[in-house]
Every structure is written in structure tokens, then in C-alpha cells.
Design a protein around this motif. Structure first.
Motif, PDB file in Angstrom:
ATOM      1  N   VAL A  50       0.936  -1.207   0.012  1.00  0.00           N
ATOM      2  CA  VAL A  50      -0.077  -0.103  -0.004  1.00  0.00           C
ATOM      3  C   VAL A  50       0.910   1.361   0.091  1.00  0.00           C
ATOM      4  O   VAL A  50       0.456   2.089  -0.853  1.00  0.00           O
ATOM      5  N   ARG A  51       1.815   1.160   0.965  1.00  0.00           N
ATOM      6  CA  ARG A  51       2.742   2.406   1.035  1.00  0.00           C
ATOM      7  C   ARG A  51       3.433   2.630  -0.460  1.00  0.00           C
ATOM      8  O   ARG A  51       3.512   3.796  -0.917  1.00  0.00           O
ATOM      9  N   GLN A  52       3.831   1.643  -0.990  1.00  0.00           N
ATOM     10  CA  GLN A  52       4.419   1.672  -2.534  1.00  0.00           C
ATOM     11  C   GLN A  52       3.581   2.236  -3.499  1.00  0.00           C
ATOM     12  O   GLN A  52       3.798   3.121  -4.320  1.00  0.00           O
ATOM     13  N   ALA A  53       2.114   1.726  -3.382  1.00  0.00           N
ATOM     14  CA  ALA A  53       1.338   1.917  -4.294  1.00  0.00           C
ATOM     15  C   ALA A  53       0.884   3.526  -4.225  1.00  0.00           C
ATOM     16  O   ALA A  53       0.695   4.333  -5.345  1.00  0.00           O
ATOM     17  N   LEU A  54       0.856   3.870  -2.768  1.00  0.00           N
ATOM     18  CA  LEU A  54       0.544   5.507  -2.716  1.00  0.00           C
ATOM     19  C   LEU A  54       1.642   6.451  -3.403  1.00  0.00           C
ATOM     20  O   LEU A  54       1.352   7.278  -4.094  1.00  0.00           O
ATOM     21  N   THR A  55       2.815   5.968  -3.129  1.00  0.00           N
ATOM     22  CA  THR A  55       4.050   6.500  -3.721  1.00  0.00           C
ATOM     23  C   THR A  55       4.005   6.617  -5.251  1.00  0.00           C
ATOM     24  O   THR A  55       4.030   7.835  -5.767  1.00  0.00           O
ATOM     25  N   ILE A  56       3.657   5.557  -5.732  1.00  0.00           N
ATOM     26  CA  ILE A  56       3.470   5.689  -7.431  1.00  0.00           C
ATOM     27  C   ILE A  56       2.233   6.418  -7.723  1.00  0.00           C
ATOM     28  O   ILE A  56       2.385   7.215  -8.854  1.00  0.00           O
ATOM     29  N   LEU A  57       1.176   6.437  -7.148  1.00  0.00           N
ATOM     30  CA  LEU A  57       0.015   7.221  -7.488  1.00  0.00           C
ATOM     31  C   LEU A  57       0.365   8.588  -7.230  1.00  0.00           C
ATOM     32  O   LEU A  57      -0.324   9.447  -8.070  1.00  0.00           O
ATOM     33  N   ALA A  58       1.176   8.981  -6.450  1.00  0.00           N
ATOM     34  CA  ALA A  58       1.568  10.456  -6.293  1.00  0.00           C
ATOM     35  C   ALA A  58       2.216  10.906  -7.183  1.00  0.00           C
ATOM     36  O   ALA A  58       2.125  11.879  -7.894  1.00  0.00           O
ATOM     37  N   GLN A  59       3.132   9.911  -7.779  1.00  0.00           N
ATOM     38  CA  GLN A  59       3.980  10.177  -8.908  1.00  0.00           C
ATOM     39  C   GLN A  59       3.388  10.713 -10.036  1.00  0.00           C
ATOM     40  O   GLN A  59       3.681  11.471 -10.928  1.00  0.00           O
ATOM     41  N   GLU A  60       2.226   9.635 -10.091  1.00  0.00           N
ATOM     42  CA  GLU A  60       1.333   9.879 -11.522  1.00  0.00           C
ATOM     43  C   GLU A  60       0.718  10.997 -11.339  1.00  0.00           C
ATOM     44  O   GLU A  60      -0.126  11.441 -12.462  1.00  0.00           O
ATOM     45  N   GLY A  61       0.375  11.529 -10.193  1.00  0.00           N
ATOM     46  CA  GLY A  61      -0.421  12.833 -10.119  1.00  0.00           C
ATOM     47  C   GLY A  61      -1.988  12.706  -9.668  1.00  0.00           C
ATOM     48  O   GLY A  61      -2.643  13.585  -9.588  1.00  0.00           O
ATOM     49  N   LEU A  62      -2.277  11.133  -9.288  1.00  0.00           N
ATOM     50  CA  LEU A  62      -3.729  10.909  -9.145  1.00  0.00           C
ATOM     51  C   LEU A  62      -3.693  11.080  -7.557  1.00  0.00           C
ATOM     52  O   LEU A  62      -4.790  11.781  -6.943  1.00  0.00           O
ATOM     53  N   LEU A  63      -2.734  11.173  -6.742  1.00  0.00           N
ATOM     54  CA  LEU A  63      -2.698  11.794  -5.390  1.00  0.00           C
ATOM     55  C   LEU A  63      -1.822  12.888  -5.143  1.00  0.00           C
ATOM     56  O   LEU A  63      -0.862  12.874  -5.968  1.00  0.00           O
ATOM     57  N   SER A  64      -2.020  13.617  -4.060  1.00  0.00           N
ATOM     58  CA  SER A  64      -1.156  14.876  -3.928  1.00  0.00           C
ATOM     59  C   SER A  64      -0.767  14.560  -2.418  1.00  0.00           C
ATOM     60  O   SER A  64      -1.489  14.075  -1.585  1.00  0.00           O
ATOM     61  N   ALA A  65       0.694  14.699  -1.970  1.00  0.00           N
ATOM     62  CA  ALA A  65       1.210  14.561  -0.589  1.00  0.00           C
ATOM     63  C   ALA A  65       0.460  15.631   0.188  1.00  0.00           C
ATOM     64  O   ALA A  65       0.246  16.628  -0.139  1.00  0.00           O
ATOM     65  N   ALA A  66      -0.066  15.156   1.397  1.00  0.00           N
ATOM     66  CA  ALA A  66      -0.564  16.036   2.418  1.00  0.00           C
ATOM     67  C   ALA A  66      -0.167  15.648   3.815  1.00  0.00           C
ATOM     68  O   ALA A  66      -0.982  14.787   4.242  1.00  0.00           O
ATOM     69  N   GLY A  67       0.798  16.071   4.399  1.00  0.00           N
ATOM     70  CA  GLY A  67       1.156  15.891   5.800  1.00  0.00           C
ATOM     71  C   GLY A  67       1.918  14.237   5.673  1.00  0.00           C
ATOM     72  O   GLY A  67       2.398  13.578   4.548  1.00  0.00           O
ATOM     73  N   LYS A  68       2.418  14.080   6.843  1.00  0.00           N
ATOM     74  CA  LYS A  68       3.076  12.813   7.103  1.00  0.00           C
ATOM     75  C   LYS A  68       2.522  11.471   6.446  1.00  0.00           C
ATOM     76  O   LYS A  68       1.333  11.281   7.186  1.00  0.00           O
ATOM     77  N   ARG A  69       3.204  10.997   5.641  1.00  0.00           N
ATOM     78  CA  ARG A  69       2.482   9.685   5.179  1.00  0.00           C
ATOM     79  C   ARG A  69       1.114   9.856   4.584  1.00  0.00           C
ATOM     80  O   ARG A  69       0.551   8.828   4.503  1.00  0.00           O
ATOM     81  N   GLY A  70       0.626  11.060   4.356  1.00  0.00           N
ATOM     82  CA  GLY A  70      -0.866  11.066   3.982  1.00  0.00           C
ATOM     83  C   GLY A  70      -0.922  11.671   2.685  1.00  0.00           C
ATOM     84  O   GLY A  70       0.019  12.274   2.287  1.00  0.00           O
ATOM     85  N   TYR A  71      -2.053  11.495   2.281  1.00  0.00           N
ATOM     86  CA  TYR A  71      -1.979  12.041   0.661  1.00  0.00           C
ATOM     87  C   TYR A  71      -3.623  12.236   0.620  1.00  0.00           C
ATOM     88  O   TYR A  71      -4.473  11.977   1.314  1.00  0.00           O
ATOM     89  N   VAL A  72      -3.912  13.200  -0.288  1.00  0.00           N
ATOM     90  CA  VAL A  72      -5.314  13.515  -0.925  1.00  0.00           C
ATOM     91  C   VAL A  72      -5.583  13.387  -2.209  1.00  0.00           C
ATOM     92  O   VAL A  72      -4.516  13.327  -2.987  1.00  0.00           O
ATOM     93  N   VAL A  73      -6.696  12.668  -2.661  1.00  0.00           N
ATOM     94  CA  VAL A  73      -7.171  12.578  -4.043  1.00  0.00           C
ATOM     95  C   VAL A  73      -7.131  13.949  -4.732  1.00  0.00           C
ATOM     96  O   VAL A  73      -7.512  14.726  -4.411  1.00  0.00           O
ATOM     97  N   HIS A  74      -6.501  13.735  -5.896  1.00  0.00           N
ATOM     98  CA  HIS A  74      -6.398  14.935  -6.709  1.00  0.00           C
ATOM     99  C   HIS A  74      -7.324  15.108  -7.625  1.00  0.00           C
ATOM    100  O   HIS A  74      -8.105  14.180  -8.074  1.00  0.00           O
TER     101      HIS A  74
END
Lengths: 235, 235
Positions: A50-74
Motif C-alpha cells: 500500500v505504501r509503495q502504491a501510494l508513492t506511485i500514484l502520487a508520482q502519477e499525479g492521482l494523489l497529492s502529498a498532504a502531511g506525514k505519510r498522508g495523501y489527498v485525491v487529486h
């Protein structure tokens, strides 16, 4: 590209696909927070993939980084989708031109002719239905993949692979949604008839090594997908 | 793009940059195994940012997955480098054409003219040296970035950002290496003079909204970088 991946990477890829589906389907909506623990519990997998998948989706631009280990849907707008389709046309057009300039191999031409023959059977079905959609997505995907890979340019293939992950950007997204209603199936059939006619011209231009014409045809061909955007995402 | 990233992500980005440098500089050679623990010990950081960085570098294609949590450094050939430069030309050319077609803003034209003026001073130095290289890389980077971002196509900007990470692919890589010898400095000066002349034509075509001409100019402009490849990486 054709690396045999270990089990751990396959799991990560499955999590990427599942999360992408949840985001594109709107179950994880724009602006919503996405964190490691709830997602791993929801999907019943450990936190590592899950951690790796979140990193990949953030690189793709589907998620944006938001705080410690957290993301929001772009948030994705209709313009984002049309822009990504435009980029697919640019890259596929360039790939086709490079292949025409280098001279297409007999194997490539034969494989493309086989796609044309199979596509012709699907497109000329008297009673076009959901099964035909599924078959078309398969043959259409092979057709586009053959042309892109024939460019033998790893940077181009990789740029297209990244772009294909954007919503509705890939050639595979030309149709979509399950169990379409009758009016939508009719609309799909029209798209498939136009796409098949365009595929024929593309193969002709490639056979004649008409690089510039081929690039224009391929670039315009991608715009068929832009017409589909309104079906899923009215402006 | 301009997200304020938390400290943890900055650390990850630093590890990505450091690993990229070690790979491109040859300290981590093609085929060499790269694992989480030795890298985190070598760089003096915890395993989390290293794990994320390895995932990102594998997505970029600098590393290939090999077994549980392990990677190997991917081999890059001269063709890979030339291909990535070709893709930069394709994408920058398309970005410039889209901007010309939409009509460039007065702010954009003013910022590009400022780059031309600054570039002219650098290119016409009587005694061209290392300081001028550094200044040129700065103004050249701004020039290219202005054109790409003016396309306002997020998918295109993102495809270029990915491609720029490939060795020697970015506009910034047009020069490089520290403390060049006198013959190399002379060669750099020649490249800068040609690049500055091409930048002037590019701005002219954009002002006149000559989209097709601009796309060709921009695409050919990227090929200046192909001439540099031999300097660093003889065939």
C-alpha cells in the motif's frame, strides 16, 4: 518491460490498479484523504504494498502529498482529460512517424493486417453488443501497442505508459463502463466503425512510409477518445 | 506541481537525487545490485525514504526490480540517450506549437525577450569560461521552462518532467561536467552561440504564431544536445 516480477511487486501492482479504479470511479473522491492503514485494512493487504502504491500514484499525479505519510485525491477536470488524450496523440503520432521513417518490418505489417481483419469482423457485426465492445478493446489495444513498440524508443514508450495511466487517456479507454445501455452501445458501435476506418488508413500510410501523413492520422485518431469524455463526464 | 511538501518527502527527494547522481556518474554501475539497507547506511538516512526512492527510480527506469526488495542498476546505451533527447524535442515542439496556436501572452513574450537579452550577453563574452557555462545553464533552463509551462497542459508538462530525468535528456544537460578543459570550454561556447541563435528564431516564430514552423524549430533545437552526448559518452 517484460521483466518477470516477484510476487511482492505483483501485489503492489494490484493495489495500484485497485486504488486507481476507486479514484477514477469516484469512490475515493477529489480532496478526500487517503492514508496507509485504512487502505491496507480495506483491501486486506499488508502496509508495504500500500505504501509503495501510494508513492506511485502520487508520482502519477492521482494523489497529492498532504502531511506525514498522508495523501489527498487529486481533482481532475475535463481539461486534464482532454490534455492527456492530446499528449497520447502527440506521442503515438511521433512513434508511428519514426517507424515509417525507419521502414516497418514485414512482421509488423502482418500483425497489423491481422488486427485489421479481426477489427473488420467486430465492426461489421449486425447486432453489435457488449461482447463486441470487449473484443474491440482487445484488438484495438494490440493495434496501438504494435505501433508504439515498433518505434523501439524506450523513452517514448515510457512516456506513453505514464500518460496512459491518466484517466481516459489510454487507447484502451476508448470504450468503458460495464453493461452499457442500448443507446450507449449504438454510440460505441459508431465509434468502432470510425476507428476501424482510421486504422485502415494508418496501415496504408505506414506501408507507403508516408511519415508526415501517418503522424497526422495517428494524432487525429486519438481525438476519437475526446468525443467519449462527454459520455462519462458531462462538462 | 507547487505543493508544499512535508519534510519526509523532501528527504525522499534528496535520496532520489543522490541515487540518480550515483547511477549516472557510474558509481553504481549498470547491473550492480542496489538494496535498501546498504543504501540507507551509505547515505545515513532511515530506510523509509530509501525504500520510496528505490520505487521511484524503478518507475523511471533507472533501476529494474530483481527479487524481494532488491533492484539492479539498469544499463543505458548511447541509443537510449539519443532517444530520450528525441522525445524531449517531440514534447517541447508540441508544447510550443500549442502555445503559438492559443496565442502567447504579453507576459510570456516579455519573459522570453529577457532571456534572449541575458543569453546574448553570455554568448558574446570575449573570454568564455566556466562561469558563463553556469550562467547559460540558468538562462537556458528558464527559457525552456517558460515555453513548456505556457502550454498549460499538465499531462505534457508531466511527460517532459519524467523524460528530463533520463540521462542527458533535459535542456539543463546541454552542458555539464565540472571544470571543463580549454578545448571543451571552446566547444561549449560554440554550442551556446548556436543555441542563442536558435532561441531568437523560436521567439520570432512564437510572436508570429507560426505553430508548424515553431514545432520544427523547437524539435530540431533539442538535437543540439545529441551532439553533446559524444563528449561525455564516446560510442
Amino acid at each position: 518491460m517484460a521483466d518477470r516480477e516477484p510476487v511482492e511487486l505483483k501485489l503492489r501492482e494490484q493495489v495500484v490498479l485497485k486504488l486507481r479504479e476507486l479514484i477514477l470511479g469516484g469512490e475515493l473522491a477529489a480532496g478526500q484523504r487517503v492514508a496507509e492503514i485504512p487502505i491496507s485494512e480495506r483491501l486486506g493487504v499488508s502496509r508495504t504494498p500500500v505504501r509503495q502504491a501510494l508513492t506511485i500514484l502520487a508520482q502519477e499525479g492521482l494523489l497529492s502529498a498532504a502531511g506525514k505519510r498522508g495523501y489527498v485525491v487529486h481533482a481532475f477536470s475535463a481539461k486534464d482529460i482532454l490534455d492527456a488524450i492530446e499528449v497520447r496523440g502527440i506521442l503515438e503520432g511521433a512513434a508511428a512517424r519514426l517507424t515509417a521513417e525507419a521502414g516497418p518490418s514485414p512482421d509488423l505489417m502482418q500483425a497489423l493486417e491481422a488486427c485489421l481483419a479481426e477489427g473488420e469482423i467486430i465492426a461489421t457485426q449486425e447486432h453489435y453488443g457488449l461482447d463486441d465492445d470487449v473484443r474491440w478493446v482487445g484488438v484495438n489495444g494490440r493495434f496501438h501497442k504494435l505501433i508504439v513498440e515498433a518505434s523501439a524508443n524506450a523513452a517514448l514508450i515510457s512516456a506513453l505508459a505514464l500518460n496512459d495511466k491518466r484517466p481516459f487517456a489510454s487507447a484502451q479507454a476508448v470504450l468503458g463502463g460495464d453493461a452499457p445501455s442500448r443507446p450507449i452501445a449504438r454510440r460505441h458501435h459508431e465509434v468502432v466503425l470510425r476507428a476501424q476506418a482510421e486504422h485502415k488508413r494508418i496501415v496504408e500510410a505506414l506501408r507507403l512510409r508516408q511519415g508526415t501523413r501517418l503522424q497526422s492520422l495517428m494524432q487525429e485518431h486519438a481525438r476519437l477518445a475526446q468525443a467519449n469524455v462527454a459520455l462519462f463526464r458531462p462538462a
